[in-house]
Enzyme design. Structure first.
Site, PDB file in Angstrom:
ATOM      1  N   ASN A   6      93.712 -78.032 -37.352  1.00 41.82           N
ATOM      2  CA  ASN A   6      93.260 -79.094 -36.253  1.00 41.82           C
ATOM      3  C   ASN A   6      93.476 -80.324 -36.795  1.00 41.82           C
ATOM      4  O   ASN A   6      92.483 -80.928 -37.402  1.00 41.82           O
ATOM      5  CB  ASN A   6      91.980 -78.696 -35.699  1.00 41.82           C
ATOM      6  CG  ASN A   6      91.575 -79.605 -34.440  1.00 41.82           C
ATOM      7  OD1 ASN A   6      92.235 -80.409 -33.975  1.00 41.82           O
ATOM      8  ND2 ASN A   6      90.416 -79.405 -34.101  1.00 41.82           N
ATOM      9  N   TRP A   7      94.486 -80.977 -36.552  1.00 41.02           N
ATOM     10  CA  TRP A   7      94.655 -82.433 -36.931  1.00 41.02           C
ATOM     11  C   TRP A   7      93.956 -83.551 -36.166  1.00 41.02           C
ATOM     12  O   TRP A   7      93.765 -84.689 -36.438  1.00 41.02           O
ATOM     13  CB  TRP A   7      96.352 -83.016 -36.828  1.00 41.02           C
ATOM     14  CG  TRP A   7      97.072 -81.908 -37.732  1.00 41.02           C
ATOM     15  CD1 TRP A   7      96.979 -81.165 -38.709  1.00 41.02           C
ATOM     16  CD2 TRP A   7      98.493 -82.168 -37.993  1.00 41.02           C
ATOM     17  NE1 TRP A   7      97.849 -80.842 -39.238  1.00 41.02           N
ATOM     18  CE2 TRP A   7      98.857 -81.309 -38.877  1.00 41.02           C
ATOM     19  CE3 TRP A   7      99.413 -83.279 -37.543  1.00 41.02           C
ATOM     20  CZ2 TRP A   7     100.129 -81.337 -39.193  1.00 41.02           C
ATOM     21  CZ3 TRP A   7     100.861 -83.223 -38.056  1.00 41.02           C
ATOM     22  CH2 TRP A   7     101.128 -82.242 -38.906  1.00 41.02           C
ATOM     23  N   LYS A   8      93.042 -83.113 -35.292  1.00 43.81           N
ATOM     24  CA  LYS A   8      92.449 -84.110 -34.356  1.00 43.81           C
ATOM     25  C   LYS A   8      93.266 -85.291 -34.038  1.00 43.81           C
ATOM     26  O   LYS A   8      94.207 -85.306 -33.906  1.00 43.81           O
ATOM     27  CB  LYS A   8      90.959 -84.315 -35.128  1.00 43.81           C
ATOM     28  CG  LYS A   8      90.263 -83.115 -35.711  1.00 43.81           C
ATOM     29  CD  LYS A   8      89.081 -83.120 -36.121  1.00 43.81           C
ATOM     30  CE  LYS A   8      88.111 -81.899 -36.290  1.00 43.81           C
ATOM     31  NZ  LYS A   8      86.862 -81.944 -36.637  1.00 43.81           N
ATOM     32  N   HIS A  91      86.312 -77.368 -28.134  1.00 41.72           N
ATOM     33  CA  HIS A  91      85.997 -77.883 -29.618  1.00 41.72           C
ATOM     34  C   HIS A  91      84.595 -78.908 -29.191  1.00 41.72           C
ATOM     35  O   HIS A  91      84.365 -79.299 -28.387  1.00 41.72           O
ATOM     36  CB  HIS A  91      86.944 -78.736 -30.233  1.00 41.72           C
ATOM     37  CG  HIS A  91      86.778 -79.019 -31.509  1.00 41.72           C
ATOM     38  ND1 HIS A  91      85.799 -79.848 -31.856  1.00 41.72           N
ATOM     39  CD2 HIS A  91      86.919 -78.628 -32.745  1.00 41.72           C
ATOM     40  CE1 HIS A  91      85.775 -79.994 -33.371  1.00 41.72           C
ATOM     41  NE2 HIS A  91      86.473 -79.043 -33.657  1.00 41.72           N
ATOM     42  N   GLU A 160      82.382 -72.387 -35.015  1.00 41.16           N
ATOM     43  CA  GLU A 160      82.379 -73.866 -35.942  1.00 41.16           C
ATOM     44  C   GLU A 160      80.761 -74.390 -35.501  1.00 41.16           C
ATOM     45  O   GLU A 160      80.427 -74.902 -34.510  1.00 41.16           O
ATOM     46  CB  GLU A 160      83.344 -74.656 -35.346  1.00 41.16           C
ATOM     47  CG  GLU A 160      84.590 -74.466 -35.364  1.00 41.16           C
ATOM     48  CD  GLU A 160      85.797 -75.530 -35.369  1.00 41.16           C
ATOM     49  OE1 GLU A 160      86.604 -75.433 -36.071  1.00 41.16           O
ATOM     50  OE2 GLU A 160      85.347 -76.433 -34.471  1.00 41.16           O
ATOM     51  N   GLY A 166      82.847 -81.330 -40.895  1.00 41.13           N
ATOM     52  CA  GLY A 166      83.260 -82.682 -41.497  1.00 41.13           C
ATOM     53  C   GLY A 166      81.976 -82.872 -42.516  1.00 41.13           C
ATOM     54  O   GLY A 166      81.949 -84.192 -42.899  1.00 41.13           O
ATOM     55  N   SER A 200      84.073 -77.408 -42.521  1.00 38.40           N
ATOM     56  CA  SER A 200      84.336 -78.016 -43.988  1.00 38.40           C
ATOM     57  C   SER A 200      85.101 -76.697 -44.646  1.00 38.40           C
ATOM     58  O   SER A 200      84.524 -76.550 -46.112  1.00 38.40           O
ATOM     59  CB  SER A 200      82.794 -77.955 -44.519  1.00 38.40           C
ATOM     60  OG  SER A 200      82.528 -78.992 -43.934  1.00 38.40           O
ATOM     61  N   GLY A 221      89.940 -78.699 -40.213  1.00 44.04           N
ATOM     62  CA  GLY A 221      90.221 -80.103 -39.907  1.00 44.04           C
ATOM     63  C   GLY A 221      90.633 -80.877 -41.025  1.00 44.04           C
ATOM     64  O   GLY A 221      91.514 -80.930 -41.437  1.00 44.04           O
ATOM     65  N   GLY A 222      89.737 -81.569 -41.831  1.00 39.89           N
ATOM     66  CA  GLY A 222      89.983 -82.418 -42.758  1.00 39.89           C
ATOM     67  C   GLY A 222      90.809 -81.770 -43.979  1.00 39.89           C
ATOM     68  O   GLY A 222      91.856 -82.386 -44.105  1.00 39.89           O
TER      69      GLY A 222
HETATM   70  P1  13P Z   1      86.540 -79.897 -40.717  1.00 38.53           P
HETATM   71  O1  13P Z   1      87.248 -78.723 -41.283  1.00 38.53           O
HETATM   72  O2  13P Z   1      86.982 -81.152 -40.959  1.00 38.53           O
HETATM   73  O3  13P Z   1      85.110 -79.803 -41.170  1.00 38.53           O
HETATM   74  O4  13P Z   1      86.580 -79.707 -39.216  1.00 38.53           O
HETATM   75  C1  13P Z   1      86.296 -78.506 -38.672  1.00 38.53           C
HETATM   76  C2  13P Z   1      86.847 -78.559 -37.287  1.00 38.53           C
HETATM   77  O5  13P Z   1      86.199 -79.304 -36.380  1.00 38.53           O
HETATM   78  C3  13P Z   1      88.134 -77.667 -36.912  1.00 38.53           C
HETATM   79  O6  13P Z   1      88.280 -77.673 -35.541  1.00 38.53           O
END
Ligand code: 13P
Length: 241
Positions: A6-8, A91, A160, A166, A200, A221-222
């Protein structure tokens, strides 16, 4: 298994090309799917450049309406036309900043399914709920309110925990196992259900997460923005099979 990035609201057009150059030489195992979720304007390019590499594409949200006067929203028809296989819905960042409620999520997921796109419905508890030891009840309630009626196959639930997104903090492996077991139990009537973990996930903690047999992948995410790490996570999932 499904390894989803998920590149957000990160990365640009050039990054799609960089990602393609890296994955061109990368072996995708057909037992572990890789999917990325870039920002809307990049979806078309991602599909164009990455489908030859066996990488699936998905949207980060969609409208709960089919079309009409909804300025700024994106319809499931466009997402379908582009060739997305998945759409993330609900999300926690969408719930928090864009008021995506459980009933919105149910409505949007129903629309998504009607276009043969697989919804990835996100659920997760706040730190307060976790501290009250109400996680399982809270998640069951979210699922009952968000999962479309009459669905009997092809659904992804992303667990999640809000406090893990994050932050670099993840639940204990036992906690992840237990919540996933609870979700699988609640949705035992759905064929081809995947329950993936997000929050995370990184190249160091992923192996232990993938060892849990109630975990069917990850929503990242990250670490999905650092392509080397994302591919290392993917490889760890393959190793686990
Ligand atoms: P992180 O991996 O940055 O914690 O984000 C998780 C997330 O929200 C994936 O949708």
């Amino acid at each position: 298994m499904l390894i989803a990035g998920n590149w957000k609201m990160n990365l640009k057009y050039d990054d799609i090309l960089k990602f393609r150059d890296i994955v061109n030489d990368f072996k995708i195992d057909n037992r572990v799917e890789m999917a990325i979720f870039p920002q809307f304007p990049l979806l078309y390019y991602a599909k164009e450049y990455l489908s030859n590499c066996n990488i699936e594409i998905g949207a980060q949200t969609c409208s709960s309406e089919l079309n009409g006067a909804y300025t700024g929203d994106v319809s499931v028809e466009i997402i379908s036309d582009i060739g997305c296989k998945y759409c993330i819905i609900g999300h926690s960042e969408r719930r928090e900043f864009h008021n995506e409620t459980n009933s919105f999520i149910k409505k949007a997921s129903t629309l998504v399914l009607s276009k043969n796109i697989i919804p990835i419905i996100c659920v997760g508890e706040s730190e307060e709920i976790k501290n009250k030891k109400d996680t399982n009840q809270f998640i069951r309630n979210q699922i009952r309110k968000c999962v479309p009626d009459n669905i009997n196959s092809d659904l992804v639930i992303a667990y999640e925990p809000l406090w893990a997104i994050g932050t670099g903090i993840i639940p204990s492996y036992e906690e992840i196992f237990n919540v996933h077991t609870n979700i699988i139990d609640e949705l035992s009537y759905i064929e081809n259900l995947k329950v993936i973990y997000g929050g995370s996930v990184n190249s160091e903690n992923c192996a232990k997460i993938f060892e849990l047999n109630t975990v069917h992948g990850a929503l990242i995410g990250g670490s999905s923005l650092k392509f080397k790490d994302f591919l290392a996570i993917y490889k760890s999932a393959v190793k686990q099979l």
